[in-house]
Enzyme design. Structure first.
Site, PDB file in Angstrom:
ATOM      1  N   ILE A  66      -9.493 -21.093   4.590  1.00 29.68           N
ATOM      2  CA  ILE A  66     -10.162 -21.040   3.237  1.00 29.68           C
ATOM      3  C   ILE A  66     -11.295 -21.714   2.781  1.00 29.68           C
ATOM      4  O   ILE A  66     -10.105 -22.436   2.141  1.00 29.68           O
ATOM      5  CB  ILE A  66      -9.472 -19.854   2.952  1.00 29.68           C
ATOM      6  CG1 ILE A  66      -8.959 -18.871   3.709  1.00 29.68           C
ATOM      7  CG2 ILE A  66     -10.327 -19.459   1.430  1.00 29.68           C
ATOM      8  CD1 ILE A  66      -8.148 -17.917   2.815  1.00 29.68           C
ATOM      9  N   ASP A 104     -10.462 -25.340  -3.533  1.00 37.91           N
ATOM     10  CA  ASP A 104     -10.622 -26.355  -2.718  1.00 37.91           C
ATOM     11  C   ASP A 104     -12.193 -27.289  -3.344  1.00 37.91           C
ATOM     12  O   ASP A 104     -11.704 -28.577  -4.017  1.00 37.91           O
ATOM     13  CB  ASP A 104     -11.331 -26.680  -2.052  1.00 37.91           C
ATOM     14  CG  ASP A 104     -10.015 -25.226  -0.716  1.00 37.91           C
ATOM     15  OD1 ASP A 104      -9.762 -24.584  -0.231  1.00 37.91           O
ATOM     16  OD2 ASP A 104      -9.422 -26.507  -0.307  1.00 37.91           O
ATOM     17  N   HIS A 148     -23.484 -14.282 -11.474  1.00 37.70           N
ATOM     18  CA  HIS A 148     -24.449 -13.284 -12.011  1.00 37.70           C
ATOM     19  C   HIS A 148     -26.014 -13.445 -11.241  1.00 37.70           C
ATOM     20  O   HIS A 148     -26.145 -14.464 -10.324  1.00 37.70           O
ATOM     21  CB  HIS A 148     -24.691 -14.003 -13.368  1.00 37.70           C
ATOM     22  CG  HIS A 148     -23.686 -13.575 -14.258  1.00 37.70           C
ATOM     23  ND1 HIS A 148     -23.841 -11.748 -14.878  1.00 37.70           N
ATOM     24  CD2 HIS A 148     -22.759 -14.168 -15.038  1.00 37.70           C
ATOM     25  CE1 HIS A 148     -22.747 -11.856 -15.926  1.00 37.70           C
ATOM     26  NE2 HIS A 148     -22.156 -13.455 -16.144  1.00 37.70           N
ATOM     27  N   CYS A 190     -25.475  -8.457  -9.783  1.00 40.59           N
ATOM     28  CA  CYS A 190     -26.683  -7.598 -10.007  1.00 40.59           C
ATOM     29  C   CYS A 190     -28.058  -7.973  -8.629  1.00 40.59           C
ATOM     30  O   CYS A 190     -27.914  -8.973  -8.749  1.00 40.59           O
ATOM     31  CB  CYS A 190     -27.363  -7.785 -10.772  1.00 40.59           C
ATOM     32  SG  CYS A 190     -25.803  -7.345 -12.130  1.00 40.59           S
ATOM     33  N   SER A 216     -25.254  -4.455 -11.331  1.00 37.95           N
ATOM     34  CA  SER A 216     -23.469  -4.336 -10.759  1.00 37.95           C
ATOM     35  C   SER A 216     -22.610  -4.020 -12.220  1.00 37.95           C
ATOM     36  O   SER A 216     -22.806  -4.848 -12.649  1.00 37.95           O
ATOM     37  CB  SER A 216     -22.570  -5.384  -9.534  1.00 37.95           C
ATOM     38  OG  SER A 216     -23.743  -5.214  -8.487  1.00 37.95           O
TER      39      SER A 216
END
Lengths: 376, 561
Positions: A66, A104, A148, A190, A216
């Site tokens: 990950i 990380d 954003h 959004c 959103s």
């Protein structure tokens, strides 16, 4: 004695499903989870990313597979009334930060350049393994972005942005270098659907939390912490993923139904035309979990002889010439009489060389070579 | 994917040459806070810097990731610390192992290394992966090479400071993601022993939290004929009296850590809890074991709880300590320092460092080391050192000026502090204007200047023992003692936060908009006037008018407009 022969035995529980076992074609799973927003009032973006991280870890993907990028630190932020926690629900029920988290890329390291370098694998040679995406052509990768965004771009840390064309090109580079088998791209910003409009590489599936022209929305604020805790789409996504367990047979069509417009206010979108398999046959755990496939073998494998144990140092036999000592931490007398370090000799600078050349040139021009013998 | 299960018969077992000790020291501070210091030490009798057959390949208690780092980069000593919060010397006294806010890394390389800078750069990148910290931001613009501070804390006669590198990142945030890999370096992890107490929700809800890793070669035994490698992992935390204590000077292990101890780490040869009872607090459960240790120049008495003995845990198989104390004996620190920025505006300023010597009659020397980033351009001709309003000339000054975008300033001075005095060091600076790409995404927060380091030999109230024994508690045996009458201490000042003149980052956008508008409106209109012809275009008349015109045409009468 050393053992040369080795037997490897396996028992396969559901031998009848052997055909299904190798149907998906991937052998390992990776996840790249990115939160691109800085500042305390963007707490919800960090909570979004951490909730996906938590689900992905719970379903089996290890930390080494990950790559988690958080642009700011909310858990130990001085404004956090409960340090070392990031909550997803307003009654502080679920601490998505947990006790075992490895970030990380953090803080200023989360930039468009680093993100694209991680995806394409073009990192400087001294980058440690935990910061690399070491995927191969049999890896299924989950990429989650939040922050954003606008029509065709996603903002990184309030100072730069990545466009949908750059992202599509990065995925094409990954495809050409065979860095993924299948890729699932989820974005919660959004106008998120604009980010996957330009994809053109095969085996890509994309989900977004809102269509072009829609925003959103965030889910609920918490009065104690003072900010919104999560975005609506990821909140319902987390609720959905909490029901999934490693042996679950839930497929992508269930994922597309997460957060309909009645709950999310915005209309989540998805794109599957570049994906070769039918979404109904793709399991959630193909991307969110790390279900290992095993191959049985009944052949014997010869090992080379084991490593010789290190030769014992002859202990009390040898006597050191002098015993070792600790250094004086503040040797005042030594420091005061410390000679100044000899500076390394550098050849004269360009300016000095030029100046001397000019002087010599003028000198020889005025006086001429033939007069030299009078001078010397 | 292949999965193999192996049986390999164990070869003849060599005697274990490594040992692990863990210890927790709890010291109630006079301000009502409580100071807990964990120390985990792994001693290994081996040599990482050897080549060939004897190269280390089997790791037991020593973590493999650190061992490989040591041998690959030929590191002789490594000290790295991550700290959240600032140590308040005036209220809390001196810590056992000091550390500055943020991240600090200093490394002594082996004298066989040819390219120290290359090794340093790679080492910082590898450590940033191991500790999940942004140590890759350490580069030549914030690394210095001190010439007299930071002598090796371990064995060695290396006094060539070309092999020393020091860097600090004052902005580095410390959170659970740094604690997780740190805990994984311990032999028992966080599953057994003292490390079960380390829960991040309690550790980070404190006034001060510092975790560090110190690796150095030390004497294997009293005769000191051979070396052993020592790895010390220390975690210092100061719990806040007011947020957690509800105003009462009463603490328990459970209240501090929300856990109790259930067993010692099985791999540890010794596992002890020391509680400082010099100020006579009430302690339960009581213990007959007492120990005295001379630490930081003072003789303190400690109650010792040995966790390797089963009776410490009692009937309930859990060990919870209760501590209640009254009275506030202030142990005035003999040396402490402050630093601040004076001046106004965004062009110039002045850095003031104030060092206090609180000893009534003894003077002692201190070595002040300042590393200032290049964007604060120091004017060294304005450097003044005054004690008791008189000029105090340092007996040693080493100054390396900064090079823009290459090197920071390094200033080291050996100052003799007169007894019971305040010494002030001032230097003026000017702020530089950075290129617009060099600003961080949040430049209005300010830019950090790392802490100054003050190394001193402070006269001790009690004679210190110069013998090195294995039985000494860990917290009192960190710094090697060379003479009996003074002890070595390092004090860190506050880091500074300085605002640099910040441009308006929206200006390029504004300029483009304005220019385009002006060009479009001004030039565009002019161009249209010159190059286009204008015709009057009649709109098609409405239906009624068209019908009327049709009838008029038939009649032969002039048409309507």
């Amino acid at each position: 004695t050393d053992y040369n022969d080795l037997y490897c035995l396996f028992t396969l529980v559901q031998f009848t499903k052997a055909g299904q076992f190798f149907s998906s074609g991937h052998t390992n799973n990776w996840a790249v989870l990115v939160c691109t927003s800085r500042f305390w009032f963007n707490y919800r973006h960090v909570a979004n990313t951490l909730s996906v991280y938590r689900s992905v870890k719970r379903l089996g993907i290890p930390d080494s597979h990950i790559v988690l990028m958080l642009a700011d630190d909310m858990a130990c932020n001085y404004r956090n009334p409960k340090p070392a926690t990031v909550f997803s629900h307003k009654n502080m029920e679920l601490n998505v930060y947990g006790d075992d988290v490895e970030v990380d890329y953090r803080g200023y390291e989360v930039t468009v350049e680093n993100f694209l370098r991680v995806l394409t694998g073009r990192l400087p040679p001294s980058t440690p393994r935990s910061k690399r995406l070491l995927s191969d052509d049999r890896s299924n990768i989950l990429i989650y972005l939040t922050g954003h965004g606008g029509n065709g771009f996603l903002k990184f840390q309030d100072s730069e942005e990545i466009s949908n064309m750059e992202l599509a090109d990065a995925f094409e580079q990954m495809w050409q270098k065979r860095r993924y088998n299948e890729l699932l791209f989820i974005i919660d910003t959004c106008q998120g659907a604009s980010m996957y409009e330009r994809f053109y590489s095969p085996n890509l599936m994309a989900l977004a939390s809102s269509q072009v022209g829609e925003d959103s929305l965030s889910h609920q604020p918490d009065l104690a912490i003072g900010v919104h805790l999560m975005d609506k789409y990821t909140f319902y996504l987390l609720e959905f993923l909490e029901e999934v367990h490693p042996a679950s047979q839930a497929n992508m069509n269930d994922l597309f139904k997460v957060c309909p417009q009645s709950q999310c206010v915005s209309t989540p979108g998805h794109r599957t035309d570049l994906f070769q398999r039918d979404p109904g046959s793709v399991l959630i755990t193909d991307f969110f979990g790390s279900v290992r496939k095993v191959e049985i073998t009944k052949d014997t494998i010869n090992l080379t002889s084991p490593v010789e144990p290190p030769i014992q140092r002859s202990g009390s036999g040898d006597i050191q010439i002098e015993s070792l000592t600790y250094v004086d931490q503040l040797p005042v007398a030594e420091i005061i009489h410390q000679k100044p370090k000899q500076k390394d000799w550098h050849p004269p600078d360009g300016f000095i060389l030029g100046l001397w050349t000019l002087i010599l040139l003028v000198f020889f021009q005025t006086y001429g070579i033939k007069h030299l013998k009078h001078i010397f | 994917m292949h999965c193999k299960s192996l049986w390999i018969k164990a070869s003849a077992k060599s005697p274990a040459k490594d040992q692990f000790q863990e210890e927790l020291v709890i010291r109630p501070l006079h301000s009502g806070d409580i100071y807990a210091s964990f120390q985990f030490r792994t001693l290994w009798d081996t040599d990482f810097l050897q080549e060939g057959q004897k190269k280390v390949s089997h790791y037991r208690l020593f973590p493999k990731s650190l061992g490989q780092v040591l041998s690959k980069f030929s590191v002789q000593e490594l000290h790295i610390s991550f700290t959240q919060g600032f140590w308040r010397t005036m209220q809390w006294g001196q810590p056992f192992i000091p550390s500055p806010p943020g991240a600090e890394l200093w490394v002594w390389f082996h004298h066989t290394v040819s390219d120290v800078d290359g090794n340093w750069k790679e080492l910082t990148n590898v450590l940033s992966g191991i500790f999940c910290a942004s140590l890759n931001f350490i580069d030549m613009t914030n690394t210095v090479q001190p010439s007299a501070s930071f002598k090796p804390l371990g064995l060695g006669n290396a006094t060539d400071h070309r092999f020393l590198r020091y860097a600090t990142l004052p902005r580095e945030i410390v959170c659970t993601e740094n604690l997780t890999p740190w805990k994984k370096l311990l032999p028992c992890g966080s599953k057994a022993g003292l490390a079960v107490l380390m829960k991040s929700e309690k550790l980070f809800h404190s006034s001060f939290h510092s975790q560090a890793v110190h690796i150095r070669p030390i004497c294997q035994d009293e005769q000191c004929t051979s070396k052993a490698w020592e790895l010390r992992q220390t975690l210092n935390v100061v719990f806040d009296h007011y947020t957690s204590g509800q105003g009462k000077k009463e603490w328990s292990l459970f209240k501090m850590f929300s856990r109790t101890l259930t067993e010692a780490c099985p791999l540890a040869s010794s596992s002890k809890v020391y509680v400082d009872i010099t100020d006579n607090p009430e302690l339960s459960p009581a213990t007959p074991l007492l120990s005295q240790a001379v630490v930081l120049g003072d003789r303190r008495t400690y109650s010792v709880y040995d966790l390797t003995r089963a009776e410490t845990f009692g009937q309930l198989r859990s060990f919870n300590l209760l501590l209640r104390w009254k009275g506030d004996n202030m142990l005035r620190p003999l040396l402490h320092a402050e630093r601040y920025v004076a001046g106004f505006g965004l062009q110039t300023g002045e850095i003031h460092t104030v060092i206090y010597n609180n000893h009534p009659y003894r003077a002692f020397p201190v070595l002040l080391m300042d590393s200032v980033p290049w964007y604060l351009q120091l004017y060294i001709h304005t450097l003044t050192v005054t004690s008791k309003s008189r000029d105090n000339k340092p007996s040693y000054i080493h100054y390396q000026p900064a090079k823009d975008r290459h090197r920071p300033h390094l200033l080291e001075m050996l100052i003799q502090l007169p007894p019971h005095s305040m010494t002030e060091v001032t230097v003026q600076f000017e702020r530089a204007l950075l290129k617009w790409t060099e600003y961080t995404p949040d430049p209005n927060h300010g830019f950090y200047v790392g802490s100054s380091v003050i190394s001193a030999l402070v006269p001790s109230m009690v004679a210190m023992s110069t013998n090195f024994t294995q039985d000494q508690p860990l917290f009192s045996s960190f710094v090697p003692v060379k003479e009996e009458s003074s002890y070595f201490v390092r004090v860190y000042t506050e880091p500074l936060l300085v605002n640099l003149p910040t441009p308006d980052f929206s200006m390029p956008y504004n300029v483009i908009c304005l220019t385009c508008t002006v060009v479009a409106v001004g030039y565009g209109s002019f161009y249209n006037l010159l190059t286009r012809t204008f015709q009057v275009d009649e709109p098609s008349p409405p239906l009624a008018k068209r019908l009327a015109n049709f009838i008029r045409r038939i009649r032969g009468v002039p048409l309507l407009a």
